[in-house]
Design a protein around this motif. Structure first.
Motif, PDB file in Angstrom:
ATOM      1  N   CYS A 241      -6.329  -0.321  -2.900  1.00 36.15           N
ATOM      2  CA  CYS A 241      -6.311  -1.514  -3.744  1.00 36.15           C
ATOM      3  C   CYS A 241      -5.024  -2.295  -3.484  1.00 36.15           C
ATOM      4  O   CYS A 241      -5.025  -3.513  -3.317  1.00 36.15           O
ATOM      5  CB  CYS A 241      -6.419  -1.070  -5.195  1.00 36.15           C
ATOM      6  N   MET A 242      -3.923  -1.565  -3.413  1.00 34.71           N
ATOM      7  CA  MET A 242      -2.625  -2.210  -3.204  1.00 34.71           C
ATOM      8  C   MET A 242      -2.582  -2.902  -1.847  1.00 34.71           C
ATOM      9  O   MET A 242      -2.110  -4.033  -1.733  1.00 34.71           O
ATOM     10  CB  MET A 242      -1.532  -1.141  -3.283  1.00 34.71           C
TER      11      MET A 242
ATOM     12  N   ARG B 201      -4.488  -6.078  -1.955  1.00 31.92           N
ATOM     13  CA  ARG B 201      -3.773  -7.101  -2.738  1.00 31.92           C
ATOM     14  C   ARG B 201      -2.651  -7.734  -1.917  1.00 31.92           C
ATOM     15  O   ARG B 201      -2.470  -8.952  -1.897  1.00 31.92           O
ATOM     16  CB  ARG B 201      -3.183  -6.465  -4.009  1.00 31.92           C
TER      17      ARG B 201
HETATM   18 FE1  FES Z   1      -4.040   1.185  -8.824  1.00 31.23          FE
HETATM   19 FE2  FES Z   1      -4.843  -1.179  -8.002  1.00 31.23          FE
HETATM   20  S1  FES Z   1      -6.015   0.332  -9.022  1.00 31.23           S
HETATM   21  S2  FES Z   1      -2.913  -0.270  -7.725  1.00 31.23           S
END
Ligand code: FES
Ligand code: SAM
Length: 350
Positions: A324-325, A328
């Motif tokens: 996820c990181m 992002r």
């Molecule tokens: Fe943990 Fe996005 S769900 S950093």
């Protein structure tokens, strides 16, 4: 006001009155100008690299009773836990596979973990992962304890000063805790040779612009290698349950200022920032931050390390958080790197 940002960009310093003026007269347009300058500085020193730290919340027992904190001693609703050395090593094993090269051991001030136990844990991690850095975040200890941890292999230490204003400090903490000792700990850590991080909550109860100016002046004086700032978020079972939290807008503005004050600082976009806004961490990176700290704690204990309400990532596995990181960070044109991510002045160790 742009002239103050220009001068901060050029000289990395302003007077107390100028910091106050900048904070009190901020506008969205000024903030955008600040973030452009902050990005320019961080890109000059660290490119588009974002460093990862694997956060291992190994105990939520705490002897302290800080009024803002969800794991304070008096919160009898908190379900307490401790991780064994084996469990901590297992977190590191999972983290290493996922590309983490810094492990942050964070916890309440828990007497169960004697200096001997901590030294044993630090040595065990270093023996298995000699290419990794260890950051400790376990509160106020004696000079000798800090020295023993450093000699065992700890590299960095996070100890937020919380507020550099004495009166404000007294409103956030019970009488047995003092700003003087907190600061002394930070100076001791620096003298011993750690990469040191101080920091504060933005929008904590009773905080004024003058408190923030004191924070900035203290940062200017200490010259830490890392600065951890995030919004205060109320926790329902603390004396500060009824206060409102810090804002995204002010937190981002302060991240930008700190990047200009300390061009090479390691500056995390914190979990608290990600908690108050779905893209808080990305916006933090775009305001000058260069570190993220995904959670590596076992999923079973995550909901128990509840410093504030609605904390994110408490239901995810480490691998999910890591992916996820990455998504992002890449979505805003930056990249996650597999590296210890030392402060520039320590990078010979890499
Ligand atoms: Fe943990 Fe996005 S769900 S950093
Ligand atoms: N016990 C160690 C110490 O004192 O440094 C580390 C753990 S402590 C829980 C880590 C940090 O969490 C604190 O320095 C504080 O700034 C932050 N924190 C605690 N309660 C918070 C809250 N309600 N909102 C935002 N941050 C909080």
């Amino acid at each position: 006001m742009k002239h103050l940002i220009d001068r901060l960009y050029e000289t990395s310093t302003l007077t107390a009155a100028e910091y106050r003026e900048l904070i009190d007269n901020r506008t969205p347009e000024l903030a955008e100008y600040l973030f452009e300058k902050a990005r320019d500085v961080r890109i000059r020193h660290y490119g588009h690299d974002v460093y990862l730290r694997g956060l291992i919340e190994f105990t939520n027992h705490c002897k302290n009773d800080c009024y803002y904190c969800g794991i304070r001693r008096s919160n009898c609703q908190a379900e307490r836990y401790r991780l064994t050395k084996e469990q901590i090593l297992e977190c590191c094993a999972v983290g290493y596979e996922l590309g983490f090269r810094t492990f942050v051991l964070q916890g309440g001030e828990d007497g169960y973990y004697t200096d001997e136990k901590m030294v044993d844990i630090i040595r065990a991690i270093k023996a298995k992962y000699p290419d990794c850095a260890i950051t400790l975040s376990i509160g106020e200890k004696s000079y000798d304890s800090y020295k023993a941890f450093f000699d065992a292999g700890a590299d960095r230490y996070l100890l937020r000063h919380e507020t550099a204003n004495v009166e404000h400090y007294g409103k956030l903490h019970p009488k047995n805790l003092s700003l003087e000792n907190r600061k002394q700990c930070l100076y001791n850590l620096k003298e011993i040779g750690y990469q040191v991080g101080c920091g504060f909550m933005v929008g904590s109860p009773y905080q004024t612009t003058d408190c923030l100016v004191d924070d900035l002046l203290f940062i200017q004086e200490l010259k830490p290698h890392m600065v951890g700032i995030g919004p205060f978020i109320p926790h329902h079972a603390t004396p500060f349950a009824g206060f409102s939290g810090g804002t995204l807008e002010l937190t981002l503005f302060l991240l930008g200022i700190i990047r200009l004050m300390l061009p090479t600082v390691l500056l995390p976009a914190t979990t608290a920032l990600g908690t108050i806004h779905p893209r808080g961490r990305e916006l933090g990176i775009l305001a000058g931050a260069n570190v993220v700290m995904p959670n590596l704690s076992p999923r079973s204990v995550r909901p128990k390390y509840m410093l504030y309400d609605n904390k994110i990532c408490t239901g995810d596995e480490a691998a999910e958080c890591r992916q996820c990181m990455q998504r992002r960070i890449e979505s805003i044109g930056y990249r996650v790197v597999v590296s210890r991510g030392d402060h520039k002045s320590f990078q010979k160790k890499d």
